[in-house]
Motif scaffolding. Structure first.
Motif, PDB file in Angstrom:
ATOM      1  N   LYS A  92      32.748  46.001  35.807  1.00 25.14           N
ATOM      2  CA  LYS A  92      31.456  46.384  36.385  1.00 25.14           C
ATOM      3  C   LYS A  92      30.318  45.581  35.761  1.00 25.14           C
ATOM      4  N   THR A  93      30.428  45.337  34.460  1.00 25.82           N
ATOM      5  CA  THR A  93      29.356  44.659  33.734  1.00 25.82           C
ATOM      6  C   THR A  93      29.311  43.162  34.014  1.00 25.82           C
ATOM      7  N   LEU A  94      30.483  42.518  34.079  1.00 29.66           N
ATOM      8  CA  LEU A  94      30.538  41.062  34.121  1.00 29.66           C
ATOM      9  C   LEU A  94      30.709  40.491  35.524  1.00 29.66           C
ATOM     10  N   ALA A  95      31.071  41.321  36.501  1.00 32.78           N
ATOM     11  CA  ALA A  95      31.249  40.812  37.866  1.00 32.78           C
ATOM     12  C   ALA A  95      29.964  40.168  38.368  1.00 32.78           C
ATOM     13  N   SER A 141      34.162  46.356  45.781  1.00 35.50           N
ATOM     14  CA  SER A 141      32.946  47.123  45.528  1.00 35.50           C
ATOM     15  C   SER A 141      33.074  48.463  46.230  1.00 35.50           C
ATOM     16  N   LEU A 142      32.843  49.540  45.510  1.00 31.50           N
ATOM     17  CA  LEU A 142      32.802  50.885  46.073  1.00 31.50           C
ATOM     18  C   LEU A 142      31.393  51.433  45.901  1.00 31.50           C
ATOM     19  N   ASN A 143      30.722  51.661  47.011  1.00 29.52           N
ATOM     20  CA  ASN A 143      29.351  52.174  46.979  1.00 29.52           C
ATOM     21  C   ASN A 143      28.476  51.379  46.013  1.00 29.52           C
ATOM     22  N   GLY A 144      28.705  50.059  45.997  1.00 29.70           N
ATOM     23  CA  GLY A 144      27.869  49.169  45.205  1.00 29.70           C
ATOM     24  C   GLY A 144      28.344  48.907  43.795  1.00 29.70           C
ATOM     25  N   ARG A 145      29.472  49.501  43.371  1.00 28.10           N
ATOM     26  CA  ARG A 145      29.987  49.297  42.013  1.00 28.10           C
ATOM     27  C   ARG A 145      31.320  48.565  42.060  1.00 28.10           C
ATOM     28  N   ALA A 146      31.470  47.570  41.194  1.00 27.91           N
ATOM     29  CA  ALA A 146      32.669  46.734  41.205  1.00 27.91           C
ATOM     30  C   ALA A 146      33.873  47.479  40.639  1.00 27.91           C
ATOM     31  N   PHE A 147      35.045  47.186  41.191  1.00 28.24           N
ATOM     32  CA  PHE A 147      36.304  47.656  40.611  1.00 28.24           C
ATOM     33  C   PHE A 147      37.349  46.565  40.809  1.00 28.24           C
ATOM     34  N   HIS A 148      38.458  46.650  40.057  1.00 26.87           N
ATOM     35  CA  HIS A 148      39.367  45.505  40.016  1.00 26.87           C
ATOM     36  C   HIS A 148      40.674  45.674  40.782  1.00 26.87           C
ATOM     37  N   THR A 149      41.158  46.907  41.022  1.00 30.13           N
ATOM     38  CA  THR A 149      42.494  47.018  41.610  1.00 30.13           C
ATOM     39  C   THR A 149      42.605  48.059  42.713  1.00 30.13           C
ATOM     40  N   ILE A 150      42.453  49.347  42.382  1.00 32.01           N
ATOM     41  CA  ILE A 150      42.746  50.400  43.358  1.00 32.01           C
ATOM     42  C   ILE A 150      41.672  51.482  43.346  1.00 32.01           C
ATOM     43  N   THR A 212      43.067  48.803  48.189  1.00 24.70           N
ATOM     44  CA  THR A 212      43.459  47.859  47.150  1.00 24.70           C
ATOM     45  C   THR A 212      42.683  46.554  47.299  1.00 24.70           C
ATOM     46  N   VAL A 213      42.361  45.948  46.169  1.00 26.49           N
ATOM     47  CA  VAL A 213      41.751  44.618  46.153  1.00 26.49           C
ATOM     48  C   VAL A 213      42.883  43.615  46.291  1.00 26.49           C
ATOM     49  N   ASN A 214      42.943  42.916  47.442  1.00 29.89           N
ATOM     50  CA  ASN A 214      44.073  42.091  47.821  1.00 29.89           C
ATOM     51  C   ASN A 214      45.281  42.977  48.136  1.00 29.89           C
ATOM     52  N   ARG A 215      46.367  42.367  48.549  1.00 29.22           N
ATOM     53  CA  ARG A 215      47.523  43.120  49.030  1.00 29.22           C
ATOM     54  C   ARG A 215      48.517  43.415  47.910  1.00 29.22           C
ATOM     55  N   PHE A 216      49.144  44.574  47.987  1.00 27.53           N
ATOM     56  CA  PHE A 216      50.298  44.867  47.132  1.00 27.53           C
ATOM     57  C   PHE A 216      51.497  44.154  47.747  1.00 27.53           C
ATOM     58  N   SER A 217      51.616  42.860  47.485  1.00 26.49           N
ATOM     59  CA  SER A 217      52.672  42.063  48.089  1.00 26.49           C
ATOM     60  C   SER A 217      53.794  41.734  47.119  1.00 26.49           C
ATOM     61  N   ALA A 296      32.054  53.365  50.913  1.00 21.48           N
ATOM     62  CA  ALA A 296      31.816  52.027  51.465  1.00 21.48           C
ATOM     63  C   ALA A 296      32.453  50.982  50.542  1.00 21.48           C
ATOM     64  N   TYR A 297      33.501  50.328  51.039  1.00 21.86           N
ATOM     65  CA  TYR A 297      34.209  49.301  50.278  1.00 21.86           C
ATOM     66  C   TYR A 297      33.943  47.930  50.892  1.00 21.86           C
ATOM     67  N   ARG A 298      33.862  46.936  50.031  1.00 19.69           N
ATOM     68  CA  ARG A 298      33.813  45.553  50.523  1.00 19.69           C
ATOM     69  C   ARG A 298      34.389  44.627  49.475  1.00 19.69           C
ATOM     70  N   ILE A 299      34.925  43.519  49.941  1.00 17.27           N
ATOM     71  CA  ILE A 299      35.512  42.537  49.029  1.00 17.27           C
ATOM     72  C   ILE A 299      34.415  41.624  48.494  1.00 17.27           C
ATOM     73  N   LEU A 300      34.507  41.304  47.212  1.00 12.65           N
ATOM     74  CA  LEU A 300      33.608  40.336  46.581  1.00 12.65           C
ATOM     75  C   LEU A 300      34.466  39.132  46.201  1.00 12.65           C
TER      76      LEU A 300
END
Length: 319
Positions: A92-95, A141-150, A212-217, A296-300
């Motif tokens: 969240k801090t460094l994104a 990003s979830l409601n404006g806050r970054a997250f890395h996986t799920i 998920t951020v990217n696919r669980f492939s 609200a999710y979006r990819i960064l």
């Protein structure tokens, strides 16, 4: 994942870096080895003589404060040693910044560290980071806050965490995950969801939704790539008690993509609305919080710079 022009911590070539290492003094690895010994190992592996390495052993709120402050400090590399909570705050801090994140997986659960190929053993992790390359990975990003996986609601997010914890139990792994699945399913109730993916609406009577951020492939709920510029939402539909148990079993055995009751949709923006609810509990990278609806999710794309170890000889780099 795309390497940038900024070199790694490796001494060849070796520009001058200012490296800040923030370690959880209460982590089991630190307590077992001793704080002084751990600090010595960090300086030995990451210093190389031409880098300024500052090591801080911190606890509780002091660690969280230091991670938050690292975003505006003068260090160009910030290494965080702890569990998913510490890493999530660092993301969240460094994104979106020019700073590079390094991860020492000292906690029990290490979702991002595992996908980056960072070993769980301290010495092996330090050796890997010392020659790692800087790459840019996607974050969500979830409601404006970054997250890395799920991030999600219902039993999906609980199962993802149970699976990660069970990696450390070996012989009892399947039993632990199976029990976790039954417990999660028992607690999961039916919810009415409006899900919009890249502007296209979908409607579900569901048990759970997981983004998920990217696919669980990769195998075992893993991401083969971290720079696909896409998110995926997985919906477990409510299809009765037997289907519910089957969904839980498929989550344990990695057959969930073949389950017709689990729908996966990919997109760059995803909105989840739980009907007749203004707020709801959401688990994001292991942190449980009450979130305002809609979610609200979006990819960064390539929104975070990280240190990624080079793959072993003979193993390709999926990123």
């Amino acid at each position: 994942m795309r390497p940038t022009e900024t070199p790694s911590l490796s001494p060849n070539p070796a520009p001058h870096h200012k490296v800040l290492v923030l370690l959880n003094a209460n982590a089991g690895t630190v307590l077992d080895r001793g704080a002084d010994k751990v600090a010595q190992l960090v300086e030995q592996h990451l210093g190389h003589g031409e880098h300024d390495v500052e090591v801080r052993m911190l606890r509780g709120k002091e660690l969280l404060k230091a991670i938050t402050s690292a975003g505006s400090g003068d260090h160009d590399i910030v290494v965080v040693g702890g569990g998913d909570g510490s890493v999530s705050l660092a993301v969240k801090t460094l994104a979106g910044s020019d700073k590079v994140l390094g991860i020492l997986p000292l906690g029990t659960l290490n979702l991002l560290a595992h996908d980056l190929g960072i070993p769980t053993d301290l010495v092996a992790a330090l050796a890997a980071l010392s020659s790692a390359e800087e790459v840019e990975i996607d974050v969500g990003s979830l409601n404006g806050r970054a997250f890395h996986t799920i991030s999600g609601i219902g039993f999906f997010s609980q199962m993802a965490r149970a699976r990660e914890a069970a990696r450390h139990w070996k012989l009892w792994r399947f039993l632990i995950v199976a029990i976790a699945a039954l417990y999660a399913l028992r607690r999961s109730g039916r919810v009415s969801l409006d899900v919009t993916v890249d502007g296209k609406p979908h409607y579900f009577e569901a048990l759970a939704a997981l983004v998920t951020v990217n696919r669980f492939s990769g195998p075992g709920w893993r991401r083969a790539r971290l720079d696909e510029d896409v998110m995926e939402v997985h919906i477990a539909e409510e299809r009765g008690a037997l289907a519910k148990l089957k969904a839980g079993a498929d989550m344990v055995t990695d057959n969930w993509r073949d389950n017709p009751g689990i729908i996966s949709l990919a997109g760059r923006t995803i909105t989840i609305e739980r009907r007749h609810r203004h707020r709801g509990w959401v688990s994001t990278d292991g942190e449980l919080a009450r979130e305002h609806m809609p979610l609200a999710y979006r990819i960064l794309p390539r929104g975070l710079k990280v240190l990624k170890p080079h793959p072993p000889i003979g193993v390709g780099n999926p990123g």
